[in-house]
Design a protein around this motif. Structure first.
Motif, PDB file in Angstrom:
ATOM      1  N   GLY A 190     126.779  21.297  30.781  1.00 41.81           N
ATOM      2  CA  GLY A 190     126.465  22.442  30.365  1.00 41.81           C
ATOM      3  C   GLY A 190     126.088  22.195  28.768  1.00 41.81           C
ATOM      4  N   HIS A 191     126.979  21.607  27.995  1.00 40.67           N
ATOM      5  CA  HIS A 191     126.877  21.290  26.520  1.00 40.67           C
ATOM      6  C   HIS A 191     125.790  20.330  26.476  1.00 40.67           C
ATOM      7  CE1 HIS A 191     131.321  22.069  26.863  1.00 40.67           C
ATOM      8  NE2 HIS A 191     130.589  23.226  26.491  1.00 40.67           N
ATOM      9  N   GLU A 197     118.014  20.964  25.737  1.00 41.15           N
ATOM     10  CA  GLU A 197     116.923  21.977  26.398  1.00 41.15           C
ATOM     11  C   GLU A 197     116.867  23.139  25.552  1.00 41.15           C
ATOM     12  OE1 GLU A 197     117.111  22.149  30.517  1.00 41.15           O
ATOM     13  OE2 GLU A 197     117.094  20.038  30.702  1.00 41.15           O
ATOM     14  N   ASP A 198     117.351  23.201  24.503  1.00 46.06           N
ATOM     15  CA  ASP A 198     117.248  24.415  23.447  1.00 46.06           C
ATOM     16  C   ASP A 198     116.948  23.868  22.071  1.00 46.06           C
ATOM     17  OD1 ASP A 198     117.274  27.178  22.590  1.00 46.06           O
ATOM     18  OD2 ASP A 198     119.280  26.764  22.102  1.00 46.06           O
ATOM     19  N   PRO A 199     115.817  23.275  21.973  1.00 51.24           N
ATOM     20  CA  PRO A 199     115.469  22.796  20.643  1.00 51.24           C
ATOM     21  C   PRO A 199     115.125  23.923  19.831  1.00 51.24           C
ATOM     22  CG  PRO A 199     114.096  21.845  22.556  1.00 51.24           C
ATOM     23  CD  PRO A 199     115.040  22.979  23.127  1.00 51.24           C
ATOM     24  N   VAL A 200     115.365  23.506  18.523  1.00 47.33           N
ATOM     25  CA  VAL A 200     114.944  24.483  17.437  1.00 47.33           C
ATOM     26  C   VAL A 200     113.699  24.747  17.336  1.00 47.33           C
ATOM     27  CG1 VAL A 200     115.078  24.824  14.928  1.00 47.33           C
ATOM     28  CG2 VAL A 200     117.035  23.782  16.101  1.00 47.33           C
ATOM     29  N   GLY A 201     113.395  25.968  17.050  1.00 51.84           N
ATOM     30  CA  GLY A 201     111.726  26.240  16.823  1.00 51.84           C
ATOM     31  C   GLY A 201     110.986  26.343  17.897  1.00 51.84           C
ATOM     32  N   GLY A 202     111.581  26.417  19.152  1.00 52.30           N
ATOM     33  CA  GLY A 202     110.846  26.645  20.565  1.00 52.30           C
ATOM     34  C   GLY A 202     110.122  25.364  21.086  1.00 52.30           C
ATOM     35  N   ALA A 203     110.524  24.392  20.768  1.00 56.12           N
ATOM     36  CA  ALA A 203     109.637  23.135  21.341  1.00 56.12           C
ATOM     37  C   ALA A 203     110.045  22.990  22.508  1.00 56.12           C
ATOM     38  CB  ALA A 203     109.827  21.892  20.314  1.00 56.12           C
ATOM     39  N   ALA A 204     109.376  22.554  23.296  1.00 56.84           N
ATOM     40  CA  ALA A 204     109.595  22.192  25.012  1.00 56.84           C
ATOM     41  C   ALA A 204     110.128  20.937  24.875  1.00 56.84           C
ATOM     42  CB  ALA A 204     108.441  21.873  25.604  1.00 56.84           C
ATOM     43  N   PRO A 205     111.107  21.100  25.924  1.00 60.88           N
ATOM     44  CA  PRO A 205     112.350  19.854  26.152  1.00 60.88           C
ATOM     45  C   PRO A 205     111.583  18.548  26.239  1.00 60.88           C
ATOM     46  CG  PRO A 205     112.985  21.664  27.508  1.00 60.88           C
ATOM     47  CD  PRO A 205     111.629  21.916  26.933  1.00 60.88           C
ATOM     48  N   SER A 206     110.259  18.627  26.786  1.00 64.18           N
ATOM     49  CA  SER A 206     109.578  17.257  26.801  1.00 64.18           C
ATOM     50  C   SER A 206     109.223  16.783  25.248  1.00 64.18           C
ATOM     51  CB  SER A 206     108.052  17.611  27.463  1.00 64.18           C
ATOM     52  OG  SER A 206     107.418  18.632  27.124  1.00 64.18           O
ATOM     53  N   ASP A 207     109.130  17.248  24.443  1.00 65.08           N
ATOM     54  CA  ASP A 207     108.895  16.938  23.019  1.00 65.08           C
ATOM     55  C   ASP A 207     110.160  16.125  22.578  1.00 65.08           C
ATOM     56  OD1 ASP A 207     107.654  20.012  22.032  1.00 65.08           O
ATOM     57  OD2 ASP A 207     106.584  18.219  22.837  1.00 65.08           O
TER      58      ASP A 207
END
Length: 405
Positions: A190-191, A197-207
């Protein structure tokens, strides 16, 4: 308003819990965040508190136990307080204070001996015995910065790999490195999900991009930027770990040398980040340091005996604690040459006098006892003994929490 009642929440209360949490944050928790909160609620039964006004749930908090590295490489369970929220209709009615007091009393009786959190508002927690135990903040290294000649750099190649191939090695490296860094929380599935999968600024995890060396790794994301001079994409470091400074130098050299990149941003850097002294031009970096993770001792003798000390130490100190009277009074700490300590009730005149909040501040070695004494927050009978205690409580490298929880 009726008398407030605090209880641990059953799993059936998850919808009411999420409603209070989202309302307190003005409805700004994204759907993916609420999904994670729901999953965490079910994954950690008994770790969530609720404050009721009659039958209405008006305040919530989560306090799951998590393993943390303490000075000396000791790994101990701490209460990682998070998701503290009060319904907007019940603000300034004592709900928050009731919740925090209950949770601390629960810790004093049942453990763990330490509580840690990242406060959204620092002033709220100072009156409950919490204090900043890590100091960290954003570091920006501008475009064109290079390492100075002669910086020791580990041999071996830094490779960029896709997530599917990188994660097993990254997790193994993190588990190997974590015991040498005070303040690091050990991560479960979970961590890792929260981090990646919670990048700052709303970027997608694929970034997210993954750079690996045999002795460390770097996770970063690209924020596209186009300037009149061409593409100067910002690179934002999400996670960085290395077995030593030579590997860290190799990872920094890699990210600073990427084509089409501009500035490199590291949000959770510490004041002793080695790259600050590796750059050919020290002014190529700008850093803002602020409080990071806060710590509160729920059991003074138990917590102080858990960690290790850098030098032998024999000291008597008096503690005040307005909320947990079992912590208050005179204590004697004796640490041997190995750094292991015994803490028992003391007698006579104290060498130091301080509040439990100051013990939280120095606990991980990130705040100096001498600095607190200079600020009037610690009273010392003997300046020389204060210097000895300051050295014993210190830690190198500075403590660092690598994830905001």
């Amino acid at each position: 308003m009726t008398e407030l009642r605090v209880t641990r929440l059953e799993t059936s209360a998850v919808d009411a819990y999420l409603t209070v949490l989202n309302d307190a944050f003005l409805g700004q928790i994204p759907p993916a965040g609420l999904v994670r909160e729901r999953a965490a609620f079910h994954a950690r039964p008994g770790a969530h508190y609720g404050v009721f006004d009659g039958t209405e749930l008006v305040g919530v908090a989560a306090a799951p136990t998590r393993p943390m590295t303490l000075p000396g490489g000791i790994v101990a369970q701490v209460s990682a307080v998070t998701s503290v929220a009060v319904s907007p209709s019940h603000r300034r009615r004592g709900v928050f204070a009731t919740l925090v007091r209950h949770q601390l009393a629960d810790l004093a009786e049942h453990g763990p001996v330490l509580s840690a959190l990242w406060p959204s508002q620092g002033a709220l927690y100072t009156r409950f015995g919490y204090a900043p135990a890590t100091w960290q903040g954003p570091l920006v290294v501008r475009h064109g910065a290079r390492l100075r000649p002669g910086v020791p750099i580990a041999e071996g190649r830094v490779r960029e790999l896709p997530r599917q191939r990188a994660m097993a090695a990254i997790r193994e490296l993190h588990d190997r490195i974590a015991p040498s860094h005070a303040g690091w929380l050990h991560r479960d599935d979970g961590h890792w999900t929260l981090l990646l999968e919670d990048p700052v600024g709303g970027a997608a995890p694929s970034d997210l991009r993954f750079a690996l060396h045999d002795g460390g790794y770097l996770v970063y994301r690209v924020v596209p930027k186009v300037t009149p001079a061409g593409r100067r994409h910002e690179l934002h470091i999400r996670d960085l770990a290395a077995v030593d400074t030579t590997v860290r130098a190799a990872l920094w050299r890699h990210v600073l040398g990427l084509d089409l990149s501009g500035s490199v941003h590291f949000e959770l850097s510490t004041p002793d980040e080695p790259v600050l002294h590796m750059l050919a031009d020290p002014r190529a970096a700008e850093q803002a340091v602020r409080d990071g993770m806060w710590v509160r001792l729920a059991d003074v003798p138990g917590a102080l005996a858990l960690r290790r000390y850098r030098t032998a130490l024999s000291i008597t100190f008096s503690v005040t604690d307005a909320l947990l009277p079992g912590n208050a009074g005179l204590w004697r700490l004796v640490a041997d040459e190995s750094g292991k300590a015994v803490v028992e009730r003391g007698s006579g005149e104290p060498d130091l006098a301080l509040d439990v909040a100051e013990l939280g501040a120095v606990y991980l070695g990130g705040t100096s006892l001498a600095a607190l004494a200079a600020a009037g927050r610690v009273r010392a009978r003997d300046p020389e003994l204060l210097a000895v205690a300051d050295a014993a409580f210190g830690h190198t490298p500075l403590p660092h929490c690598t994830i905001v929880f």
